[in-house]
Design an enzyme around this catalytic site. Structure first.
Site, PDB file in Angstrom:
ATOM      1  N   ASP A 198     -99.965 -37.558  -0.525  1.00 35.51           N
ATOM      2  CA  ASP A 198    -100.063 -37.243  -1.955  1.00 35.51           C
ATOM      3  C   ASP A 198    -101.425 -37.628  -2.530  1.00 35.51           C
ATOM      4  O   ASP A 198    -101.971 -38.694  -2.224  1.00 35.51           O
ATOM      5  CB  ASP A 198     -98.968 -38.049  -2.676  1.00 35.51           C
ATOM      6  CG  ASP A 198     -98.880 -37.726  -4.152  1.00 35.51           C
ATOM      7  OD1 ASP A 198     -98.632 -36.548  -4.462  1.00 35.51           O
ATOM      8  OD2 ASP A 198     -99.074 -38.633  -4.979  1.00 35.51           O
ATOM      9  N   GLU A 240    -102.714 -33.336   0.072  1.00 41.51           N
ATOM     10  CA  GLU A 240    -102.721 -32.637  -1.202  1.00 41.51           C
ATOM     11  C   GLU A 240    -104.042 -32.931  -1.893  1.00 41.51           C
ATOM     12  O   GLU A 240    -104.181 -33.934  -2.600  1.00 41.51           O
ATOM     13  CB  GLU A 240    -101.562 -33.106  -2.089  1.00 41.51           C
ATOM     14  CG  GLU A 240    -101.473 -32.320  -3.383  1.00 41.51           C
ATOM     15  CD  GLU A 240    -100.946 -33.120  -4.565  1.00 41.51           C
ATOM     16  OE1 GLU A 240    -101.065 -34.352  -4.562  1.00 41.51           O
ATOM     17  OE2 GLU A 240    -100.430 -32.498  -5.493  1.00 41.51           O
TER      18      GLU A 240
HETATM   19  C1  BGC Z   1     -97.297 -34.776  -6.962  1.00 35.01           C
HETATM   20  C2  BGC Z   1     -96.724 -34.816  -8.347  1.00 35.01           C
HETATM   21  C3  BGC Z   1     -96.849 -36.229  -8.875  1.00 35.01           C
HETATM   22  C4  BGC Z   1     -98.292 -36.748  -8.751  1.00 35.01           C
HETATM   23  C5  BGC Z   1     -98.413 -38.203  -9.005  1.00 35.01           C
HETATM   24  C6  BGC Z   1     -98.736 -35.166  -7.240  1.00 35.01           C
HETATM   25  O1  BGC Z   1     -99.736 -34.645  -6.717  1.00 35.01           O
HETATM   26  O2  BGC Z   1     -97.181 -33.528  -6.351  1.00 35.01           O
HETATM   27  O3  BGC Z   1     -95.401 -34.380  -8.368  1.00 35.01           O
HETATM   28  O4  BGC Z   1     -96.462 -36.265 -10.208  1.00 35.01           O
HETATM   29  O5  BGC Z   1     -98.777 -36.530  -7.460  1.00 35.01           O
HETATM   30  O6  BGC Z   1     -97.824 -38.911  -7.945  1.00 35.01           O
END
Ligand code: BGC
Length: 531
Positions: A198, A240
């Site tokens: 993430d 991500e």
């Molecule tokens: C996730 C989100 C989340 C954020 C903070 C993101 O990139 O996909 O759903 O709110 O990270 O953790």
């Protein structure tokens, strides 16, 4: 070639998928009962959204413990049984690694904020002034005014890139770096096949920068990768990084950093191309997409659990996307659109299938979002992004077959409107109907697997066609594959670029391939040729 190069991924919330113990929340018991469905659909790898203990202010991305399971979902043993059951079906599983921040309920933060002398103080980023790191943008612009929040307990500000209830960890502290590697090891020991990592761009902060994509972040990710390669070969990181392709490329390193990253800029351009009946936005972004190092792959997607982000488009395109796909203010959030695929397509089956066809034939490994395969709807009356996280619709019975709990106990209301309600849109009805969207999507997934050129084959556009034709070759691995898409609402006739006798219809081998082909409005064809 590693498995991830050609896998079809499926993203799901355990909480939203199936409730096995009748408490109104999905859980691992329920998920295990639905694994046969995912295998039938043709899924190779399941990506689980956060499953950890959490106050759920950010649906689990606010982690209160990295080494456990949220009690609503079951026990660690439940998770382990689920991993075994997934592997027994030759599928794989990714869990979340959320390195950037914790919940403010995490014991590390509770201890860190206790006093400035706390031994855990350096696990987080503190400052006497909220002016530090001014060049870092705010991500959740609808809810946050600053990346700093004042902590009255210890009299300093702490740094957070997302909600203020999610303090960022301090990666300048070697103990944090080690702790996150230990978290990774914990889940790898339990048998997971890797992680969706993430929010990777934000791990480090440096004055005078926008605090994204810093060299220190890449060094750290490379160390995590080396650790995985050494001790858990075959496991992967899917990161991500919502960035432009040239800024994403460094995350792949020389094939020694992450294995996959989402292709964020491509996603909105698929919607733009369809709305404008013009392939150019897609062609342009793929022209700017660099070749990846060997054994690296893009993860492509149409929708996910977040808003359809418009961070990677120009201001003009953002306005166009909002006006076209989110005419009502309630459909918008931050820099994006909080709707699901089917409503975005006005529930037009032809467009939903066309979008899936593009997803499954353009470069990258596709990631599906639970429920989109049956055309589930959304509920913008729910706060934040919850409207696209409602219970999976399995049948037209009580609570859509999701749960046998009293309806009032469900973690979220079912979609029940006349168009998208579970009485109409559900897995059972569509499994029984060979002409359903579900069967179409399944057929596309299974057909994709027969096409070797779709794994890494070079992309070659058919340039001399009108703008509404999104047509291309994929060439590689002893095969030529030709994808034809009509982005318009009128029929489109195409002269094939190769002798029709050399081409077979890859979706329907019986179908005749004529030199001049007419695609119906929003139609598509898949043709293949021996190289
Ligand atoms: C996730 C989100 C989340 C954020 C903070 C993101 O990139 O996909 O759903 O709110 O990270 O953790």
């Amino acid at each position: 070639m590693s498995w991830h190069m050609n896998a079809v991924f499926y993203e799901l919330y355990v909480r939203a998928f199936a409730d096995g113990n009748a408490d109104g929340h999905g859980d691992f018991i329920g998920l295990r009962q639905k694994l046969d469905y995912l295998q039938w659909l043709g899924i190779d790898c399941i990506w689980l959204l956060p499953i950890f203990p959490s106050p759920l202010k950010d649906d689990g991305y606010d982690v209160a413990s990295y080494l456990g399971i949220h009690p609503d979902y079951g026990l660690l043993e439940d998770f382990m049984m689920t991993v075994d059951e997934i592997h027994r079906r030759d599928m794989r599983i990714l869990v979340e690694l959320i390195p950037n921040h914790t919940s403010d309920q995490h014991p590390w933060f509770v201890e860190a904020r206790r006093s400035r002398q706390s031994p855990m103080r350096d696990f987080y980023v503190w400052s006497d002034s909220p002016e530090k790191y001014k060049d870092a943008r705010i991500i959740f612009i609808d809810t946050e005014q600053s990346n700093w929040a004042y902590d009255a307990v210890s009299g300093q500000y702490y740094w957070h890139r997302f909600f203020s209830s999610q303090p960022d960890l301090n990666y300048d502290n070697p103990a944090v770096q080690r702790a996150m590697q230990d978290v990774m090891q914990f889940w790898l020991e339990l048998g997971v096949d890797g992680f969706r990592v993430d929010a990777v761009p934000y791990l480090f902060e440096r004055d005078g920068t926008n605090c994204e994509n810093l060299p220190e972040t890449h060094d750290y990710l490379k160390r995590l990768r080396a650790f995985m390669d050494e001790h858990y070969p075959g496991t992967i990181m899917l990161s991500e990084a919502n960035q432009w392709p040239k800024d994403t490329l460094p995350y792949f390193g020389d094939g020694d950093e992450v294995h996959m990253n989402f292709h964020f800029p491509l996603m909105p351009r698929l919607y733009m191309a369809l709305a404008r009946q013009d392939r150019r936005d897609v062609v342009d972004v793929l022209a700017q997409t660099p070749q990846l190092p060997p054994n690296c792959q893009w993860a492509t997607f149409l929708r996910n659990h977040d808003e359809l982000t418009l961070e990677m488009v120009t201001e003009d395109d953002r306005q166009f996307m909002w006006e076209t796909y989110a005419p009502e203010p309630a459909q918008r959030i931050n820099l994006g659109i909080r709707r699901r695929l089917a409503p975005l397509m006005n529930n037009d089956r032809r467009k939903i299938a066309l979008m899936h066809s593009m997803l499954l034939t353009l470069p990258g490994a596709p990631v599906l979002y639970y429920g989109d395969e049956i055309g589930m709807g959304d509920d913008v009356s729910l706060p934040d992004r919850n409207g696209v996280r409602t219970p999976m619709q399995w049948d037209d019975g009580l609570n859509a077959g999701f749960s046998t709990a009293p309806t009032g106990k469900l973690y979220a209301p079912m979609i029940a409107d006349p168009v998208f309600g579970y009485q109409k849109v559900n897995v059972a009805a569509q499994q029984a109907d060979p002409n359903s969207l579900l069967h179409t999507v399944r057929h596309l997934i299974h057909s994709r697997k027969q096409q070797a050129a779709l794994v890494q084959g070079a992309l070659e556009w058919l340039d001399d066609l009108p703008p509404q034709a999104l047509c291309f070759w994929r060439k590689g691995d002893g095969q030529h594959f030709l994808a034809l898409h009509n982005l318009s609402d009128t029929p489109l006739t195409i002269e094939l670029p190769a002798p029709s006798a050399t081409l077979t219809d890859a979706l329907n081998p019986e179908a005749k391939v004529t030199q001049s082909l007419t695609l119906p409005p929003y139609g598509y064809r898949w043709l293949s040729q021996q190289a």
